[in-house]
Design a protein around this motif. Structure first.
Motif, PDB file in Angstrom:
ATOM      1  N   LEU A 181      26.096  42.402  15.233  1.00  0.00           N
ATOM      2  CA  LEU A 181      26.377  43.435  16.338  1.00  0.00           C
ATOM      3  C   LEU A 181      27.475  43.098  17.280  1.00  0.00           C
ATOM      4  O   LEU A 181      28.333  42.827  16.931  1.00  0.00           O
ATOM      5  CB  LEU A 181      25.089  43.851  17.041  1.00  0.00           C
ATOM      6  N   GLY A 182      27.093  43.039  18.618  1.00  0.00           N
ATOM      7  CA  GLY A 182      28.322  42.599  19.586  1.00  0.00           C
ATOM      8  C   GLY A 182      27.745  42.472  20.978  1.00  0.00           C
ATOM      9  O   GLY A 182      26.646  41.633  21.071  1.00  0.00           O
ATOM     10  N   GLY A 183      28.329  42.846  21.818  1.00  0.00           N
ATOM     11  CA  GLY A 183      27.877  42.655  23.434  1.00  0.00           C
ATOM     12  C   GLY A 183      29.014  42.119  24.133  1.00  0.00           C
ATOM     13  O   GLY A 183      30.156  41.978  23.888  1.00  0.00           O
ATOM     14  N   LYS A 184      28.848  41.893  25.234  1.00  0.00           N
ATOM     15  CA  LYS A 184      29.646  41.458  26.232  1.00  0.00           C
ATOM     16  C   LYS A 184      29.689  39.983  26.269  1.00  0.00           C
ATOM     17  O   LYS A 184      29.011  39.362  27.218  1.00  0.00           O
ATOM     18  CB  LYS A 184      29.585  41.964  27.880  1.00  0.00           C
ATOM     19  N   SER A 185      30.686  39.401  25.674  1.00  0.00           N
ATOM     20  CA  SER A 185      30.572  38.015  25.588  1.00  0.00           C
ATOM     21  C   SER A 185      31.526  37.293  26.674  1.00  0.00           C
ATOM     22  O   SER A 185      32.783  37.517  26.974  1.00  0.00           O
ATOM     23  CB  SER A 185      31.510  37.434  24.204  1.00  0.00           C
ATOM     24  N   PRO A 186      30.877  36.700  27.558  1.00  0.00           N
ATOM     25  CA  PRO A 186      31.448  35.888  28.799  1.00  0.00           C
ATOM     26  C   PRO A 186      32.344  34.924  28.633  1.00  0.00           C
ATOM     27  O   PRO A 186      32.138  34.060  27.546  1.00  0.00           O
ATOM     28  CB  PRO A 186      30.262  35.523  29.531  1.00  0.00           C
ATOM     29  N   VAL A 187      33.200  34.462  29.505  1.00  0.00           N
ATOM     30  CA  VAL A 187      34.073  33.355  29.494  1.00  0.00           C
ATOM     31  C   VAL A 187      34.077  32.508  30.933  1.00  0.00           C
ATOM     32  O   VAL A 187      34.058  33.412  31.797  1.00  0.00           O
ATOM     33  CB  VAL A 187      35.546  33.558  29.439  1.00  0.00           C
ATOM     34  N   PHE A 188      33.281  31.547  30.838  1.00  0.00           N
ATOM     35  CA  PHE A 188      33.187  30.585  32.133  1.00  0.00           C
ATOM     36  C   PHE A 188      34.371  29.871  32.457  1.00  0.00           C
ATOM     37  O   PHE A 188      34.661  29.033  31.170  1.00  0.00           O
ATOM     38  CB  PHE A 188      31.930  29.715  32.125  1.00  0.00           C
ATOM     39  N   ALA A 195      35.461  38.860  20.694  1.00  0.00           N
ATOM     40  CA  ALA A 195      36.426  38.575  21.813  1.00  0.00           C
ATOM     41  C   ALA A 195      36.024  38.171  22.975  1.00  0.00           C
ATOM     42  O   ALA A 195      34.735  38.914  23.269  1.00  0.00           O
ATOM     43  CB  ALA A 195      37.619  39.818  21.852  1.00  0.00           C
ATOM     44  N   PRO A 196      36.470  37.449  23.952  1.00  0.00           N
ATOM     45  CA  PRO A 196      36.043  37.416  25.292  1.00  0.00           C
ATOM     46  C   PRO A 196      36.029  38.885  26.065  1.00  0.00           C
ATOM     47  O   PRO A 196      36.881  39.558  26.026  1.00  0.00           O
ATOM     48  CB  PRO A 196      36.833  36.741  26.027  1.00  0.00           C
ATOM     49  N   ASP A 197      34.998  39.243  26.516  1.00  0.00           N
ATOM     50  CA  ASP A 197      34.870  40.603  27.261  1.00  0.00           C
ATOM     51  C   ASP A 197      34.991  40.541  28.640  1.00  0.00           C
ATOM     52  O   ASP A 197      35.683  41.492  29.296  1.00  0.00           O
ATOM     53  CB  ASP A 197      33.413  41.100  26.857  1.00  0.00           C
ATOM     54  N   TYR A 198      34.658  39.651  29.421  1.00  0.00           N
ATOM     55  CA  TYR A 198      34.975  39.351  30.419  1.00  0.00           C
ATOM     56  C   TYR A 198      35.119  38.018  30.825  1.00  0.00           C
ATOM     57  O   TYR A 198      34.381  37.107  30.327  1.00  0.00           O
ATOM     58  CB  TYR A 198      33.950  40.061  31.600  1.00  0.00           C
ATOM     59  N   ALA A 199      35.900  37.762  32.168  1.00  0.00           N
ATOM     60  CA  ALA A 199      35.921  36.097  32.574  1.00  0.00           C
ATOM     61  C   ALA A 199      35.289  36.088  33.748  1.00  0.00           C
ATOM     62  O   ALA A 199      35.522  36.764  34.984  1.00  0.00           O
ATOM     63  CB  ALA A 199      37.482  35.980  32.744  1.00  0.00           C
ATOM     64  N   LEU A 200      34.651  34.907  33.949  1.00  0.00           N
ATOM     65  CA  LEU A 200      33.932  34.712  35.213  1.00  0.00           C
ATOM     66  C   LEU A 200      34.770  33.174  35.673  1.00  0.00           C
ATOM     67  O   LEU A 200      34.631  32.092  35.040  1.00  0.00           O
ATOM     68  CB  LEU A 200      32.418  34.131  35.013  1.00  0.00           C
ATOM     69  N   VAL A 201      35.391  33.166  36.761  1.00  0.00           N
ATOM     70  CA  VAL A 201      36.327  32.404  37.156  1.00  0.00           C
ATOM     71  C   VAL A 201      36.056  31.696  38.504  1.00  0.00           C
ATOM     72  O   VAL A 201      35.762  32.396  39.540  1.00  0.00           O
ATOM     73  CB  VAL A 201      37.838  32.659  37.289  1.00  0.00           C
ATOM     74  N   ASP A 202      35.994  30.368  38.698  1.00  0.00           N
ATOM     75  CA  ASP A 202      35.612  29.836  40.144  1.00  0.00           C
ATOM     76  C   ASP A 202      36.768  30.156  41.088  1.00  0.00           C
ATOM     77  O   ASP A 202      37.823  30.332  40.853  1.00  0.00           O
ATOM     78  CB  ASP A 202      35.961  28.242  39.980  1.00  0.00           C
ATOM     79  N   GLN A 226      23.664  34.171  36.757  1.00  0.00           N
ATOM     80  CA  GLN A 226      23.008  35.362  36.986  1.00  0.00           C
ATOM     81  C   GLN A 226      23.838  36.746  36.622  1.00  0.00           C
ATOM     82  O   GLN A 226      22.870  37.485  35.995  1.00  0.00           O
ATOM     83  CB  GLN A 226      22.706  35.503  38.535  1.00  0.00           C
ATOM     84  N   ILE A 227      24.912  36.886  36.502  1.00  0.00           N
ATOM     85  CA  ILE A 227      25.736  37.891  35.860  1.00  0.00           C
ATOM     86  C   ILE A 227      25.510  38.079  34.380  1.00  0.00           C
ATOM     87  O   ILE A 227      25.377  39.224  34.140  1.00  0.00           O
ATOM     88  CB  ILE A 227      27.348  37.582  36.517  1.00  0.00           C
ATOM     89  N   VAL A 228      25.607  37.010  34.002  1.00  0.00           N
ATOM     90  CA  VAL A 228      25.488  36.854  32.343  1.00  0.00           C
ATOM     91  C   VAL A 228      24.011  37.116  31.733  1.00  0.00           C
ATOM     92  O   VAL A 228      23.767  38.042  31.115  1.00  0.00           O
ATOM     93  CB  VAL A 228      25.898  35.449  31.812  1.00  0.00           C
ATOM     94  N   LYS A 288      21.968  39.522  25.650  1.00  0.00           N
ATOM     95  CA  LYS A 288      22.266  38.275  24.873  1.00  0.00           C
ATOM     96  C   LYS A 288      23.699  38.608  24.193  1.00  0.00           C
ATOM     97  O   LYS A 288      23.723  39.372  23.302  1.00  0.00           O
ATOM     98  CB  LYS A 288      21.402  37.607  24.255  1.00  0.00           C
ATOM     99  N   PRO A 289      24.716  37.793  24.700  1.00  0.00           N
ATOM    100  CA  PRO A 289      26.073  38.241  23.915  1.00  0.00           C
ATOM    101  C   PRO A 289      26.039  37.546  22.476  1.00  0.00           C
ATOM    102  O   PRO A 289      25.314  36.634  22.104  1.00  0.00           O
ATOM    103  CB  PRO A 289      26.900  37.683  24.917  1.00  0.00           C
ATOM    104  N   LEU A 290      27.261  38.205  21.649  1.00  0.00           N
ATOM    105  CA  LEU A 290      27.347  37.390  20.478  1.00  0.00           C
ATOM    106  C   LEU A 290      28.072  36.178  20.544  1.00  0.00           C
ATOM    107  O   LEU A 290      27.799  35.117  19.774  1.00  0.00           O
ATOM    108  CB  LEU A 290      28.254  38.455  19.580  1.00  0.00           C
ATOM    109  N   SER A 291      28.878  35.888  21.497  1.00  0.00           N
ATOM    110  CA  SER A 291      29.593  34.589  21.992  1.00  0.00           C
ATOM    111  C   SER A 291      29.546  34.281  23.454  1.00  0.00           C
ATOM    112  O   SER A 291      29.589  35.172  24.211  1.00  0.00           O
ATOM    113  CB  SER A 291      30.966  34.539  21.283  1.00  0.00           C
ATOM    114  N   CYS A 292      29.805  32.834  23.831  1.00  0.00           N
ATOM    115  CA  CYS A 292      29.875  32.508  24.953  1.00  0.00           C
ATOM    116  C   CYS A 292      30.819  31.451  25.151  1.00  0.00           C
ATOM    117  O   CYS A 292      30.891  30.608  24.368  1.00  0.00           O
ATOM    118  CB  CYS A 292      28.542  31.884  25.531  1.00  0.00           C
ATOM    119  N   TYR A 293      31.935  31.764  25.978  1.00  0.00           N
ATOM    120  CA  TYR A 293      32.993  30.748  26.012  1.00  0.00           C
ATOM    121  C   TYR A 293      32.854  29.744  27.333  1.00  0.00           C
ATOM    122  O   TYR A 293      32.679  30.282  28.394  1.00  0.00           O
ATOM    123  CB  TYR A 293      34.278  31.391  25.863  1.00  0.00           C
ATOM    124  N   ILE A 294      33.226  28.620  27.249  1.00  0.00           N
ATOM    125  CA  ILE A 294      33.137  27.694  28.565  1.00  0.00           C
ATOM    126  C   ILE A 294      34.644  26.922  28.512  1.00  0.00           C
ATOM    127  O   ILE A 294      34.617  26.078  27.292  1.00  0.00           O
ATOM    128  CB  ILE A 294      31.941  26.655  28.509  1.00  0.00           C
TER     129      ILE A 294
END
Length: 473
Positions: free
Chosen positions: A219-226, A254-261, A366-368, A373-379
């Motif tokens: 399936l899919g989902g909103k894969s986050p980027v930390f 694909a990265p869906d949204y980015a979480l940036v310091d 917390q946002i994630v 639960k997403p398909l992928s998570c990037y750090i």
């Protein structure tokens, strides 16, 4: 080109009837025969390489090079890997005995599930149908393949290639839309593999449940980027641009949204803009490497989401241009003002990258975790403790550290989601096992049959034996 036509109800019924009759014979195909079929498929694909590139360009505006590595190479690599490993995967696997089974022979035998249905999406219309088809054929199944109706040109080449390699009683392609898919789902398959949205995945699962049919759902989902402050920002931005805007964002991992310091805000946005210009120039619609949206319906969806956000005060950092006649949306970066609208609730599946700046990691986590639960998570971080914290406090189908999307290319890692992002595993050995039943086989000891210890009528020695087993085993 000939007028497009969908498979008729009679054709679908005939494919199913013939595959049902052929399935017992298909089950007996040797490993060598299965490998020969996959080898022939590989050779036909290579011979039709230019045709495949052209079809993908017509459907998605993909550059030939992108079609080569993201579609054709992905299939060829999987076919070669399966051929190399299939003998080992299909061989019986002995398992150890304990003292209770002394002298017995215990092993696991992979056997075909039987009649399989593969329903594929439009975003990678050549790669996705064939890597799953390869796994099912390798496992010894018959296959009905239903590609998306939106990838018309690629479907035509796909059907021609499959017809050149397989008899329809073994593998058949059904073209159609909702009506044809509904007819297929009403049939009694032994396994269904579906790739698409969670909403449709639930429908597939409901239909499969009527026949207690096994399912694999990608399936899919909103894969986050930390993005941590301890990272090489230049390399990180390049990684994100490639992974996000590959295939114009129409990639399930694909990265869906980015979480940036937040300390990186100005530097991150500057590096991101610079990376975009390096990748696609100052006017991306002129780039030969930037793909297009599959159809007007998807483009309208993306355009509407963006317009709604901008009307509510979301900040446009770059992009935003839409040309409907070209099915074009520019690579777009935004900073949302709120997280409860469609932009941050729905999987975007397009070239829009929301960027959120967090004060501390707990806020980002917390946002994630408020989402499915997403398909992928990037750090992206050079801080081991940061990476471990993200992995420990999130759940995802896969995780990639200091790069993105490439985890799917590793031959010994499974491709899988979790809960809302998927059920089951695919690719390599995991794909073979997903289309196989792992049959447990036990051959009793030649000296004694264990069941004789529990023979009726129960006696005092039976009681003592059971007490002994409870105490020591």
């Amino acid at each position: 080109m000939a007028t497009r036509r969908y498979s008729t109800a009679a054709e679908i019924a005939l494919y199913y009837t013939r595959q049902t009759a052929y399935q017992p014979e298909c089950k007996q195909l040797s490993v060598q025969v299965r490998k020969e079929l996959l080898s022939k498929l590989e050779q036909v694909i290579l011979a039709r390489r230019k045709d495949i590139q052209e079809a993908l360009f017509q459907d998605l505006g993909k550059a030939a090079l992108e079609s080569d590595y993201a579609e054709i190479f992905a299939v060829i690599s999987e076919l070669r890997f399966i051929q190399k490993k299939l003998g080992r995967w299909a061989a019986p696997t002995a398992v150890a005995n304990n003292l209770l089974f002394f002298g017995a022979k215990a092993y696991i035998q992979s056997e075909p599930k039987g009649r399989t249905l593969i329903i594929s999406p439009w975003n990678y219309p050549f790669q996705l149908p064939l890597v799953h088809l390869a796994a099912s054929v390798a496992a010894g199944n018959t296959v009905i393949l239903k590609p998306s109706e939106f990838s018309e040109h690629t479907n035509r080449i796909l059907a021609e290639i499959i017809a050149e390699v397989f008899d329809p009683q073994h593998v058949a392609v059904v073209e159609g839309a909702v009506e044809e898919t509904t007819q297929l789902l009403a049939l009694r398959f032994d396994h269904i593999h579906f790739t698409g949205s969670p909403a449709v995945g639930k429908i597939v699962m409901q239909q499969a449940a009527k026949n207690l049919c096994g399912v694999t759902l990608e399936l899919g989902g909103k894969s986050p980027v930390f993005i941590d402050r301890q990272t090489d920002l230049s390399k990180t931005c390049k990684n994100i641009i490639w992974a996000k805007f590959l295939n114009a964002g129409q990639t399930c991992i694909a990265p869906d949204y980015a979480l940036v310091d937040s300390s990186l805000k100005e530097a991150f946005l500057a590096q991101l803009k610079e990376a975009l210009i390096t990748a696609f120039g100052t006017d991306p619609k002129l780039s030969k490497d930037y793909a297009r949206i599959i159809n007007g319906r998807q483009l309208t969806r993306l355009k509407t989401i963006l317009e709604e956000e901008l009307a509510q005060g979301t900040q446009l950092i770059c992009g935003g241009e839409v040309l409907e006649e070209q099915r074009y949306m520019a690579p777009t970066v935004v900073i949302p003002t709120r997280l409860d609208r469609r932009l941050m609730q729905d999987e975007l599946f397009g070239p829009i990258l929301p960027v959120i700046f967090y004060q501390d990691l707990a806020e980002a986590l917390q946002i994630v975790n408020e989402r499915e639960k997403p398909l992928s998570c990037y750090i992206f971080s050079d801080n081991k403790a940061y990476v471990e914290q993200v992995i420990k406090h999130t759940s995802a189908g896969s995780t990639c550290i200091n790069d993105a999307v490439i985890q799917i290319m590793h031959p010994n890692l499974p491709f899988a989601g979790v809960n809302n992002s998927g059920i089951g595993q695919s690719l390599g050995k995991f794909g073979f096992q997903d289309f196989s039943h792992q049959r447990a086989i036990l051959q009793s000891s030649p000296w004694v049959r264990m069941s004789s210890f529990f023979w009726f009528p129960y006696k005092e020695r039976t009681k003592k034996l059971v007490n002994l087993l409870i105490k020591w085993f």
